[in-house]
Motif scaffolding. Structure first.
Motif, PDB file in Angstrom:
ATOM      1  N   THR A  52     -18.058 -66.128  68.906  1.00  0.00           N
ATOM      2  CA  THR A  52     -18.373 -65.822  70.306  1.00  0.00           C
ATOM      3  C   THR A  52     -18.780 -64.364  70.536  1.00  0.00           C
ATOM      4  N   HIS A  53     -18.769 -63.543  69.494  1.00  0.00           N
ATOM      5  CA  HIS A  53     -19.245 -62.160  69.688  1.00  0.00           C
ATOM      6  C   HIS A  53     -20.656 -62.153  70.292  1.00  0.00           C
ATOM      7  N   GLY A  54     -21.533 -63.005  69.758  1.00  0.00           N
ATOM      8  CA  GLY A  54     -22.918 -63.014  70.242  1.00  0.00           C
ATOM      9  C   GLY A  54     -23.005 -63.388  71.715  1.00  0.00           C
ATOM     10  N   ALA A  58     -15.090 -44.328  64.942  1.00  0.00           N
ATOM     11  CA  ALA A  58     -14.162 -44.741  63.880  1.00  0.00           C
ATOM     12  C   ALA A  58     -13.201 -45.790  64.440  1.00  0.00           C
ATOM     13  N   HIS A  59     -12.564 -46.530  63.544  1.00  0.00           N
ATOM     14  CA  HIS A  59     -11.722 -47.664  63.924  1.00  0.00           C
ATOM     15  C   HIS A  59     -10.707 -47.279  65.009  1.00  0.00           C
ATOM     16  N   GLY A  60     -10.813 -47.900  66.173  1.00  0.00           N
ATOM     17  CA  GLY A  60      -9.851 -47.682  67.256  1.00  0.00           C
ATOM     18  C   GLY A  60     -10.156 -46.512  68.166  1.00  0.00           C
ATOM     19  N   PRO A  82     -17.469 -50.619  67.852  1.00  0.00           N
ATOM     20  CA  PRO A  82     -16.190 -50.470  67.154  1.00  0.00           C
ATOM     21  C   PRO A  82     -16.380 -50.518  65.642  1.00  0.00           C
ATOM     22  N   VAL A  83     -15.262 -50.577  64.938  1.00  0.00           N
ATOM     23  CA  VAL A  83     -15.262 -51.020  63.545  1.00  0.00           C
ATOM     24  C   VAL A  83     -14.668 -52.429  63.566  1.00  0.00           C
ATOM     25  N   GLY A  84     -15.230 -53.304  62.765  1.00  0.00           N
ATOM     26  CA  GLY A  84     -14.845 -54.715  62.794  1.00  0.00           C
ATOM     27  C   GLY A  84     -16.120 -55.529  62.753  1.00  0.00           C
ATOM     28  N   CYS A  85     -16.019 -56.818  63.045  1.00  0.00           N
ATOM     29  CA  CYS A  85     -17.217 -57.654  62.971  1.00  0.00           C
ATOM     30  C   CYS A  85     -18.322 -57.149  63.897  1.00  0.00           C
ATOM     31  N   ALA A  86     -17.953 -56.529  65.022  1.00  0.00           N
ATOM     32  CA  ALA A  86     -18.970 -56.036  65.955  1.00  0.00           C
ATOM     33  C   ALA A  86     -19.424 -54.617  65.613  1.00  0.00           C
ATOM     34  N   ASN A  91     -10.508 -60.483  72.201  1.00  0.00           N
ATOM     35  CA  ASN A  91      -9.226 -60.940  71.649  1.00  0.00           C
ATOM     36  C   ASN A  91      -9.458 -62.277  70.942  1.00  0.00           C
ATOM     37  N   ASN A  92      -9.621 -62.198  69.611  1.00  0.00           N
ATOM     38  CA  ASN A  92      -9.757 -63.442  68.831  1.00  0.00           C
ATOM     39  C   ASN A  92      -8.520 -63.678  67.958  1.00  0.00           C
ATOM     40  N   ALA A  93      -7.446 -62.984  68.291  1.00  0.00           N
ATOM     41  CA  ALA A  93      -6.124 -63.255  67.707  1.00  0.00           C
ATOM     42  C   ALA A  93      -6.063 -63.048  66.195  1.00  0.00           C
ATOM     43  N   ILE A  94      -7.003 -62.231  65.652  1.00  0.00           N
ATOM     44  CA  ILE A  94      -6.993 -62.031  64.186  1.00  0.00           C
ATOM     45  C   ILE A  94      -7.882 -60.834  63.841  1.00  0.00           C
ATOM     46  N   TYR A  95      -7.690 -60.290  62.657  1.00  0.00           N
ATOM     47  CA  TYR A  95      -8.656 -59.317  62.124  1.00  0.00           C
ATOM     48  C   TYR A  95      -9.775 -60.133  61.480  1.00  0.00           C
ATOM     49  N   GLY A  96     -10.955 -60.103  62.070  1.00  0.00           N
ATOM     50  CA  GLY A  96     -12.042 -60.931  61.571  1.00  0.00           C
ATOM     51  C   GLY A  96     -12.683 -60.365  60.313  1.00  0.00           C
ATOM     52  N   MET A  97     -13.236 -59.173  60.436  1.00  0.00           N
ATOM     53  CA  MET A  97     -14.090 -58.642  59.377  1.00  0.00           C
ATOM     54  C   MET A  97     -13.381 -58.488  58.042  1.00  0.00           C
ATOM     55  N   THR A  98     -12.116 -58.124  58.091  1.00  0.00           N
ATOM     56  CA  THR A  98     -11.428 -57.804  56.840  1.00  0.00           C
ATOM     57  C   THR A  98     -10.763 -59.017  56.198  1.00  0.00           C
ATOM     58  N   GLY A  99     -10.921 -60.205  56.792  1.00  0.00           N
ATOM     59  CA  GLY A  99     -10.477 -61.403  56.093  1.00  0.00           C
ATOM     60  C   GLY A  99      -9.274 -62.111  56.672  1.00  0.00           C
ATOM     61  N   GLN A 140     -14.711 -53.651  71.784  1.00  0.00           N
ATOM     62  CA  GLN A 140     -13.700 -53.510  70.736  1.00  0.00           C
ATOM     63  C   GLN A 140     -12.950 -54.814  70.447  1.00  0.00           C
ATOM     64  N   GLY A 141     -12.647 -55.042  69.202  1.00  0.00           N
ATOM     65  CA  GLY A 141     -11.820 -56.176  68.805  1.00  0.00           C
ATOM     66  C   GLY A 141     -10.337 -55.855  68.946  1.00  0.00           C
ATOM     67  N   ASP A 142      -9.505 -56.864  68.637  1.00  0.00           N
ATOM     68  CA  ASP A 142      -8.068 -56.668  68.844  1.00  0.00           C
ATOM     69  C   ASP A 142      -7.411 -55.850  67.729  1.00  0.00           C
ATOM     70  N   GLY A 143      -7.965 -55.913  66.520  1.00  0.00           N
ATOM     71  CA  GLY A 143      -7.461 -55.009  65.490  1.00  0.00           C
ATOM     72  C   GLY A 143      -7.798 -53.577  65.863  1.00  0.00           C
ATOM     73  N   ASP A 144      -9.023 -53.391  66.329  1.00  0.00           N
ATOM     74  CA  ASP A 144      -9.515 -52.066  66.709  1.00  0.00           C
ATOM     75  C   ASP A 144      -8.733 -51.501  67.900  1.00  0.00           C
ATOM     76  N   LEU A 145      -8.627 -52.305  68.957  1.00  0.00           N
ATOM     77  CA  LEU A 145      -8.082 -51.789  70.230  1.00  0.00           C
ATOM     78  C   LEU A 145      -6.567 -51.879  70.325  1.00  0.00           C
ATOM     79  N   ALA A 161      -4.295 -52.388  67.776  1.00  0.00           N
ATOM     80  CA  ALA A 161      -3.493 -51.965  66.629  1.00  0.00           C
ATOM     81  C   ALA A 161      -3.752 -50.481  66.379  1.00  0.00           C
ATOM     82  N   ILE A 162      -4.777 -50.191  65.568  1.00  0.00           N
ATOM     83  CA  ILE A 162      -4.977 -48.775  65.215  1.00  0.00           C
ATOM     84  C   ILE A 162      -5.371 -47.928  66.423  1.00  0.00           C
ATOM     85  N   GLY A 163      -6.003 -48.554  67.423  1.00  0.00           N
ATOM     86  CA  GLY A 163      -6.493 -47.783  68.578  1.00  0.00           C
ATOM     87  C   GLY A 163      -5.614 -47.866  69.812  1.00  0.00           C
TER      88      GLY A 163
HETATM   89  C1  LIG Z   1      -9.136 -46.216  59.748  1.00  0.00           C
HETATM   90  C2  LIG Z   1      -9.468 -47.630  59.268  1.00  0.00           C
HETATM   91  N1  LIG Z   1      -8.473 -48.480  58.974  1.00  0.00           N
HETATM   92  C3  LIG Z   1      -8.759 -49.723  58.580  1.00  0.00           C
HETATM   93  C4  LIG Z   1     -10.053 -50.131  58.454  1.00  0.00           C
HETATM   94  C5  LIG Z   1     -10.342 -51.522  57.965  1.00  0.00           C
HETATM   95  N2  LIG Z   1     -10.776 -52.431  59.008  1.00  0.00           N
HETATM   96  C6  LIG Z   1     -12.084 -52.634  59.264  1.00  0.00           C
HETATM   97  S1  LIG Z   1     -12.353 -53.790  60.429  1.00  0.00           S
HETATM   98  C7  LIG Z   1     -10.684 -54.057  60.596  1.00  0.00           C
HETATM   99  C8  LIG Z   1     -10.142 -55.097  61.535  1.00  0.00           C
HETATM  100  C9  LIG Z   1     -11.105 -55.535  62.570  1.00  0.00           C
HETATM  101  O1  LIG Z   1     -10.537 -56.517  63.364  1.00  0.00           O
HETATM  102  P1  LIG Z   1     -10.848 -56.613  64.894  1.00  0.00           P
HETATM  103  O2  LIG Z   1     -10.829 -55.273  65.515  1.00  0.00           O
HETATM  104  O3  LIG Z   1      -9.909 -57.618  65.474  1.00  0.00           O
HETATM  105  O4  LIG Z   1     -12.335 -57.104  65.005  1.00  0.00           O
HETATM  106  P2  LIG Z   1     -13.042 -58.453  64.516  1.00  0.00           P
HETATM  107  O5  LIG Z   1     -13.509 -58.158  63.132  1.00  0.00           O
HETATM  108  O6  LIG Z   1     -12.041 -59.563  64.597  1.00  0.00           O
HETATM  109  O7  LIG Z   1     -14.168 -58.634  65.478  1.00  0.00           O
HETATM  110  C10 LIG Z   1      -9.959 -53.228  59.750  1.00  0.00           C
HETATM  111  C11 LIG Z   1      -8.486 -53.214  59.648  1.00  0.00           C
HETATM  112  C12 LIG Z   1     -11.073 -49.209  58.749  1.00  0.00           C
HETATM  113  N3  LIG Z   1     -12.370 -49.527  58.675  1.00  0.00           N
HETATM  114  N4  LIG Z   1     -10.771 -47.963  59.168  1.00  0.00           N
END
Ligand SMILES: Cc1ncc(C[n+]2csc(CCOP(=O)(O)OP(=O)(O)O)c2C)c(N)n1
Ligand code: SF4
Length: 251
Positions: free
Chosen positions: A23-25, A68-70, A49-53, A121-129, A92-97, A99-101
């Motif tokens: 649903t990102h698109g 940078a992430h977050g 962000p950093v992540g799938c988007a 909010n897709n309830a998971i870290y997408g890009m990293t597996g 921003q994704g949920d890992g980005d916003l 967690a780290i951000g």
């Molecule tokens: C400082 C830092 N920590 C960790 C990572 C690894 N990392 C890249 S994307 C990501 C998670 C992304 O998940 P989310 O924000 O939910 O976005 P989605 O991919 O689900 O759209 C992580 C942990 C990174 N790039 N930089």
């Protein structure tokens, strides 16, 4: 021949890399259409962000900056303070916003930065597996929670729209989803309202979009939509959480 539907001018022609059914698109399309309809496309600056988007800077047809992430809310704060007449948004994704951000988004909202955040909010870290995110549902499996999220170890999923709504600087927060056309239309209205309130200098504005990640949920897109409806919406209620222009906010 009359054109009855065309791709938004707010998107570039670059083919998106997202997985089938992601649903990102869809959310990109809603943000792009909203910017065009508000006459803000030329004036907009997005922060990817950093992540799938992470490649969102290739897809939105406006000025874009990568953070940078977050850190997108901090980068957006700098951009908006230097260029206060621009419409500035983070995506921003949920890992980005969440967690780290977490620090960056909480403090941007607390300061009432006049930016808009679109939170996927897709309830998971997408890009990293498929690692567990702060938003992962109780019992939901993730690569770092193979037996499902255990609240006795990990706490309960975080409701970011409600959390940010407790801060005085937040002018508007709404949770939406894009699982069908009526919800998609509601999501677009929320995004437009958030961007409009930013133009009015109302404060920090936030739209949380409940989204699917079929790839890391291990489902087909239709199954993922059903799972979102049955599991996420009951825990993450849809609707306006805070609106500075309305009486009787939920928070
Ligand atoms: C400082 C830092 N920590 C960790 C990572 C690894 N990392 C890249 S994307 C990501 C998670 C992304 O998940 P989310 O924000 O939910 O976005 P989605 O991919 O689900 O759209 C992580 C942990 C990174 N790039 N930089
Ligand atoms: S991994 Fe998930 S969030 Fe990322 S593009 Fe694929 S479906 Fe979308």
């Amino acid at each position: 021949m009359a054109i009855i539907y065309a791709k938004s001018k707010g998107l570039t022609d670059k083919p998106m890399h997202y997985c089938p059914g992601c649903t990102h698109g869809l959310v990109h399309k809603l943000v792009a259409e909203s910017l065009v309809e508000l006459g803000e496309l030329e004036n907009a600056v997005g922060v990817a962000p950093v992540g799938c988007a992470g490649y969102a800077y290739d897809y939105f047809n406006c000025d874009m900056q990568q953070a940078a992430h977050g850190r997108a809310p901090a980068v957006a704060t700098g951009i908006k303070r230097v260029l206060p007449d621009r419409t500035v948004f983070t995506y921003q994704g949920d890992g980005d916003l969440a967690a780290i951000g977490t620090a960056e988004i909480v403090h941007a909202a607390m300061r009432g930065e006049k930016i808009t955040t679109i939170f996927i909010n897709n309830a998971i870290y997408g890009m990293t597996g498929g690692q567990m995110a702060p938003t992962t549902m109780v019992g939901q499996r993730a690569t770092t929670a193979p037996w499902g999220r255990d609240p006795s170890q990990c706490g309960s999923p975080i409701r970011m729209a409600e959390l940010l709504s407790t801060l005085d600087g937040t002018a508007y927060a709404e949770r939406v989803t894009v699982v069908d056309i009526p919800h998609l239309n509601r999501a677009k209205r929320a995004i437009q309202k958030a961007l409009f309130l930013q133009k009015e200098n109302a404060g920090f504005t936030f739209v949380e979009v409940l989204s699917i990640c079929p790839t890391n949920w291990g489902m087909d897109p239709a199954g993922a939509i059903d799972w979102l409806k049955g599991n996420m919406i009951p825990y993450y209620p849809l609707g306006v959480v805070k609106d500075c222009r309305r009486e009787g906010n939920v928070v």
